[in-house]
Structures are given as structure tokens and as C-alpha cells.
Enzyme design. Sequence first.
Site, PDB file in Angstrom:
ATOM      1  N   ARG A 181       6.264   6.994   0.379  1.00  0.00           N
ATOM      2  CA  ARG A 181       5.484   6.191   1.331  1.00  0.00           C
ATOM      3  C   ARG A 181       6.476   5.478   2.246  1.00  0.00           C
ATOM      4  O   ARG A 181       7.303   4.713   1.763  1.00  0.00           O
ATOM      5  CB  ARG A 181       4.646   5.145   0.594  1.00  0.00           C
ATOM      6  CG  ARG A 181       3.770   5.728  -0.520  1.00  0.00           C
ATOM      7  CD  ARG A 181       2.397   6.068  -0.003  1.00  0.00           C
ATOM      8  NE  ARG A 181       1.628   6.832  -0.964  1.00  0.00           N
ATOM      9  CZ  ARG A 181       0.461   6.449  -1.466  1.00  0.00           C
ATOM     10  NH1 ARG A 181      -0.057   5.298  -1.132  1.00  0.00           N
ATOM     11  NH2 ARG A 181      -0.195   7.251  -2.292  1.00  0.00           N
TER      12      ARG A 181
ATOM     13  N   GLU B  95       6.321   2.949   3.971  1.00  0.00           N
ATOM     14  CA  GLU B  95       5.923   1.580   4.308  1.00  0.00           C
ATOM     15  C   GLU B  95       7.193   0.770   4.561  1.00  0.00           C
ATOM     16  O   GLU B  95       8.117   0.820   3.757  1.00  0.00           O
ATOM     17  CB  GLU B  95       5.149   0.950   3.139  1.00  0.00           C
ATOM     18  CG  GLU B  95       3.778   1.556   2.957  1.00  0.00           C
ATOM     19  CD  GLU B  95       3.352   1.648   1.489  1.00  0.00           C
ATOM     20  OE1 GLU B  95       4.138   1.252   0.613  1.00  0.00           O
ATOM     21  OE2 GLU B  95       2.247   2.149   1.251  1.00  0.00           O
TER      22      GLU B  95
ATOM     23  N   ARG C  49       5.959  -5.068  -5.416  1.00  0.00           N
ATOM     24  CA  ARG C  49       5.049  -4.114  -6.072  1.00  0.00           C
ATOM     25  C   ARG C  49       5.011  -2.747  -5.405  1.00  0.00           C
ATOM     26  O   ARG C  49       4.230  -1.888  -5.794  1.00  0.00           O
ATOM     27  CB  ARG C  49       3.646  -4.718  -6.184  1.00  0.00           C
ATOM     28  CG  ARG C  49       3.079  -5.166  -4.858  1.00  0.00           C
ATOM     29  CD  ARG C  49       1.862  -6.017  -5.048  1.00  0.00           C
ATOM     30  NE  ARG C  49       0.680  -5.182  -5.153  1.00  0.00           N
ATOM     31  CZ  ARG C  49      -0.551  -5.662  -5.297  1.00  0.00           C
ATOM     32  NH1 ARG C  49      -0.750  -6.966  -5.372  1.00  0.00           N
ATOM     33  NH2 ARG C  49      -1.577  -4.870  -5.390  1.00  0.00           N
ATOM     34  N   HIS C  50       5.832  -2.570  -4.357  1.00  0.00           N
ATOM     35  CA  HIS C  50       5.865  -1.275  -3.652  1.00  0.00           C
ATOM     36  C   HIS C  50       7.261  -0.682  -3.675  1.00  0.00           C
ATOM     37  O   HIS C  50       8.251  -1.392  -3.528  1.00  0.00           O
ATOM     38  CB  HIS C  50       5.450  -1.447  -2.190  1.00  0.00           C
ATOM     39  CG  HIS C  50       4.021  -1.809  -2.017  1.00  0.00           C
ATOM     40  ND1 HIS C  50       3.597  -3.101  -1.898  1.00  0.00           N
ATOM     41  CD2 HIS C  50       2.908  -1.038  -1.973  1.00  0.00           C
ATOM     42  CE1 HIS C  50       2.277  -3.114  -1.768  1.00  0.00           C
ATOM     43  NE2 HIS C  50       1.830  -1.878  -1.828  1.00  0.00           N
TER      44      HIS C  50
ATOM     45  N   GLU D  64      -3.528  -4.028  -8.695  1.00  0.00           N
ATOM     46  CA  GLU D  64      -4.134  -2.686  -8.599  1.00  0.00           C
ATOM     47  C   GLU D  64      -3.195  -1.687  -9.280  1.00  0.00           C
ATOM     48  O   GLU D  64      -2.015  -1.645  -8.987  1.00  0.00           O
ATOM     49  CB  GLU D  64      -4.296  -2.309  -7.124  1.00  0.00           C
ATOM     50  CG  GLU D  64      -4.823  -0.904  -6.936  1.00  0.00           C
ATOM     51  CD  GLU D  64      -4.367  -0.252  -5.634  1.00  0.00           C
ATOM     52  OE1 GLU D  64      -4.516  -0.881  -4.571  1.00  0.00           O
ATOM     53  OE2 GLU D  64      -3.877   0.889  -5.694  1.00  0.00           O
TER      54      GLU D  64
ATOM     55  N   SER E 202      -6.256   4.041  -7.800  1.00  0.00           N
ATOM     56  CA  SER E 202      -7.485   4.248  -7.037  1.00  0.00           C
ATOM     57  C   SER E 202      -7.892   5.703  -7.120  1.00  0.00           C
ATOM     58  O   SER E 202      -7.092   6.560  -7.491  1.00  0.00           O
ATOM     59  CB  SER E 202      -7.364   3.779  -5.587  1.00  0.00           C
ATOM     60  OG  SER E 202      -6.159   4.148  -5.050  1.00  0.00           O
TER      61      SER E 202
ATOM     62  N   ARG F 289       4.132   1.250 -11.200  1.00  0.00           N
ATOM     63  CA  ARG F 289       3.208   0.109 -11.081  1.00  0.00           C
ATOM     64  C   ARG F 289       2.584  -0.193 -12.448  1.00  0.00           C
ATOM     65  O   ARG F 289       2.497  -1.357 -12.865  1.00  0.00           O
ATOM     66  CB  ARG F 289       2.123   0.427 -10.047  1.00  0.00           C
ATOM     67  CG  ARG F 289       1.079  -0.647  -9.824  1.00  0.00           C
ATOM     68  CD  ARG F 289       1.572  -1.820  -9.003  1.00  0.00           C
ATOM     69  NE  ARG F 289       1.934  -1.479  -7.655  1.00  0.00           N
ATOM     70  CZ  ARG F 289       1.091  -1.282  -6.631  1.00  0.00           C
ATOM     71  NH1 ARG F 289      -0.217  -1.423  -6.837  1.00  0.00           N
ATOM     72  NH2 ARG F 289       1.520  -0.978  -5.428  1.00  0.00           N
TER      73      ARG F 289
END
Length: 428
Positions: free
Chosen positions: A210, A212, A218-219, A351, A354, A402
Site C-alpha cells: 500500500r 500510503e 498501525r500501517h 480494525e 474487512s 495488524r
Amino acid sequence: MQRTLIKDAFKKTNTVFLKGWVHETRDLKKVRFLILKDKSGRIQVTGIDGKTNPETFELLDNLNRESVVQVTGALKKCEQAPSGEELIPDSIEIIAEAKNPLPIDASDYSKTELPLRLDNRFLDLHSVRTQAIFKIQSTIGAEFLNYFIKKGFTYAHPPSIISASSEGGTELFKAKYFEKEVFLAQSPQLYKQMIACSMENMVTITPVWRAEKHNTTRHLNECRQMDIEMAFTDSKTVLEEMGKAIQHIVKQVIEKNAEELEVLKLKLKIPKTKYLTFTETKKLLEENGVKILENDLTGEAEKKLNELFPNTITFVTDWPMKGKPFYIMPKNEDPNAELSEGFDAIYKGMEISSGGQRIHIPELLEKRLEANDLNPKDFTPYIDSFRFGAPPHAGWSIGIERFTQVLLEMSNIREVCMFPRDRDRIMP
Ligand code: AMO
């Protein structure tokens, strides 16, 4: 002579041959100690002036921490030794010397900060605490696979080089692939669906990327996802599977990693499960003074759910369509529904997963792609795969880092990723 592991040495009465690392040494002048460690445990090696051969006794005063050594000797009862026995060495040999000083402290009492430990992760992996984390993570991954493989799921391996986004265009890493531009997979999403639509139930653990830009605790920019996808099913069934799979994993960690949990000073309990719709969650949080976004939960909301329902995996279902990716089925397969068959799972205030039921109807998929500003042309093989006999299907993904972070209550996800990749770190 064959190498004996330290844990097995304690059962032997004859001479043993050990190989491992120097954990620490202590010099009391007439007596010198070496604590030797290998993957199975630790043992005290004791040299006595006048009794131990002089060369070996001398060497006991010249061993650098973390050097690799081999030791031969016999076990003797010793009440003061942590294990009740000590090894009286006949000989000690250095196999690979560790340079001194070490760049970080890898001892049990290390106060070295995380960034420096990560710069020297190869050495940080010598520490008992770091090893405990990754032994537990090994159980998590293995038991995740075990749980689903035992149920007949196919362990599949989707590609990591992809030609179009699955989770939204802004988070893609681009790469050069001969004369074409390609992307690193953000998720095995599209492939796991194609696999489920032929082989029914699949499971995988696969790396994803990712792009980001923000650095958070948390990432990661590279993480590994534990995914399942099931055919002839709906979101409720796959959620129930997640609850049972996580309960199985936690139970296995409690049973198999008792020592590691002790090192981390953690007592785990098998979590309960709870189901709430997004609307119910919103109402409940607002009653408790926490506002959430229109289409998403906030970090504060996730923490509040943990306060309200401790040791519980909360499944938030019926998520607004606007907050879910293009492939998530609208509620009850109604193209105009505002809510979806998508969900998130929240555990210990974060989280962890998902997923949801997917769109298996090509025309609806095209509509949803357009609604998400994506070009259906870029997804032709994916859309076409649903034109030739695609059953309704659903699935989800749990990030292994995670999940480990949450389970082990670590404040930074980098602690639980062996070699984290973030905006600033691509080494070691
Ligand atoms: P999502 O993007 O929510 O869904 O990711 C699923 C889970 O993967 C983990 N995760 C991450 N972990 C660390 N760093 C990141 N940057 C990161 N991004 C995701 C989280 C998250 O809950 N294809 C869908 C899943 C599905 O519908 O099956 C997806 O990838 O634990």
C-alpha cells in the site's frame, strides 16, 4: 559428535556437544560463567580455576556477547543455576566472533528504542522478547492455514504483480515490467474471487503493498494478509467463520506459546464475538459521546467499542456502500441500496479485518466501478470471469501484522513485522 539442543542436554548424563550464542558471561575470578543460548533454551556453563583446563578457563573471560560458540562437557547438578544443572566444559571453541561493542543491547533488559533496534533487526532477533513475538506470529499464520485447510479450503497463491487496482487507485506502487507499467498487489482480492468462483473455498497468506504516504503506528507499506474466499455463501457465514478461526488461533497461541506469553507478560483469553450493524454502532457510540464519520469508524470509535465490549471481536455489518470498495455487494443484492453486505471486524480497539459478499453480476460490477471513478475497461478479464458461471461468494482479509499487534497489545505495528517497510525504511 552430534550437536545436542540445550533443552535435550538436560536429560543426558554423558558428554554433550552444544552449539549456540553467548548470552552473557560473568567473571567471579575463581569461577567463570557463560550463559549459552540456542533456539531451545539457555544453559549455564561453569569454569572453575584449577579444575577447568586453563585454555578453556581463559577463553571464558574472552567471549563477546552474541558470538557463536561450541561447547563440549557434561551436566552436573547445581542448585544455584537457573535450570538446576550446569555444564562443566571440557572445551569451548569460537565458531563466529561477534564484534564488540554490539550496535544494540539484545539482552533481556534492553532499553534500546525501536528505530535503532529495527536498524539492527538481525541482532534484535537474538533477543528473547523479539523471538517471542515472532514465535507467536508463526503460530498465528500456521493455525490460520491449518484451520481452513482442515476444512477443505484450497491453499492458493495469487500473483503479486497486477495490472489494475482493487482497493482504490491512490495507494498503488507502480513498477516497470518490460515495456509496460504494472502495480504491486494491494490485495489478492480479484484473484481470490476468481479462484472461489471455480474451486469454491480458498485460503491464502500473501504479501500486499500500500503506497500510503502517512507513517502511523498501525500501517505498513508492505504487509501480509490472511485471506479467505468462499463460494455459495454470504457475509454472515464468512463472519461466523472468522469468529471461529480467531478463537481457534488464540486457543492455539495460549496452548503452544505459554513460554513466549510469559516473556511478554501477557495473559490471553479466547475472545467472544458480537454483531452490530453500522447504524447500531453509530447510535451506541453517539450515546457514549463518540462521533463517527458518515461512512467509517474513527480510531476513537474503535477504542470505545473495546471499552464497551472487552475481549470481544465486534463485527460491524451493513456498512454504508460509500465506505466500501467497488466489489462489495449492495445490501440484499439491491443495486440501489445505500447499505452494503460489507463489514469490518474490530478487536481490542482496532480494525483487524474487512470483507463482505462480492458482486458476482457483471452489469452491477460495471456500474459500481464507474460509481467509484474506475474504468471498467481496466477490469475486463475480472468482469468477464463472472460471465461464465460465477456463484455468489464472500470473504475477508486479516492483516497478520495488524492481528499480531492487537493480540500482543503492541503500540507499534513495526514491533511485529520482522523487516518493516514504511515510508522511511527499506533496510535491512
Ligand atoms: P482492507 O484494505 O481493509 O481490505 O485490508 C484488510 C486488512 O489488512 C490489514 N491491512 C494493513 N495492515 C497493515 N498496514 C496496512 N497498510 C494495511 N492495510 C490493510 C488490516 C485490514 O483490516 N480486499 C479487502 C479484504 C476483503 O474484502 O477480503 C482488503 O484488502 O488488518
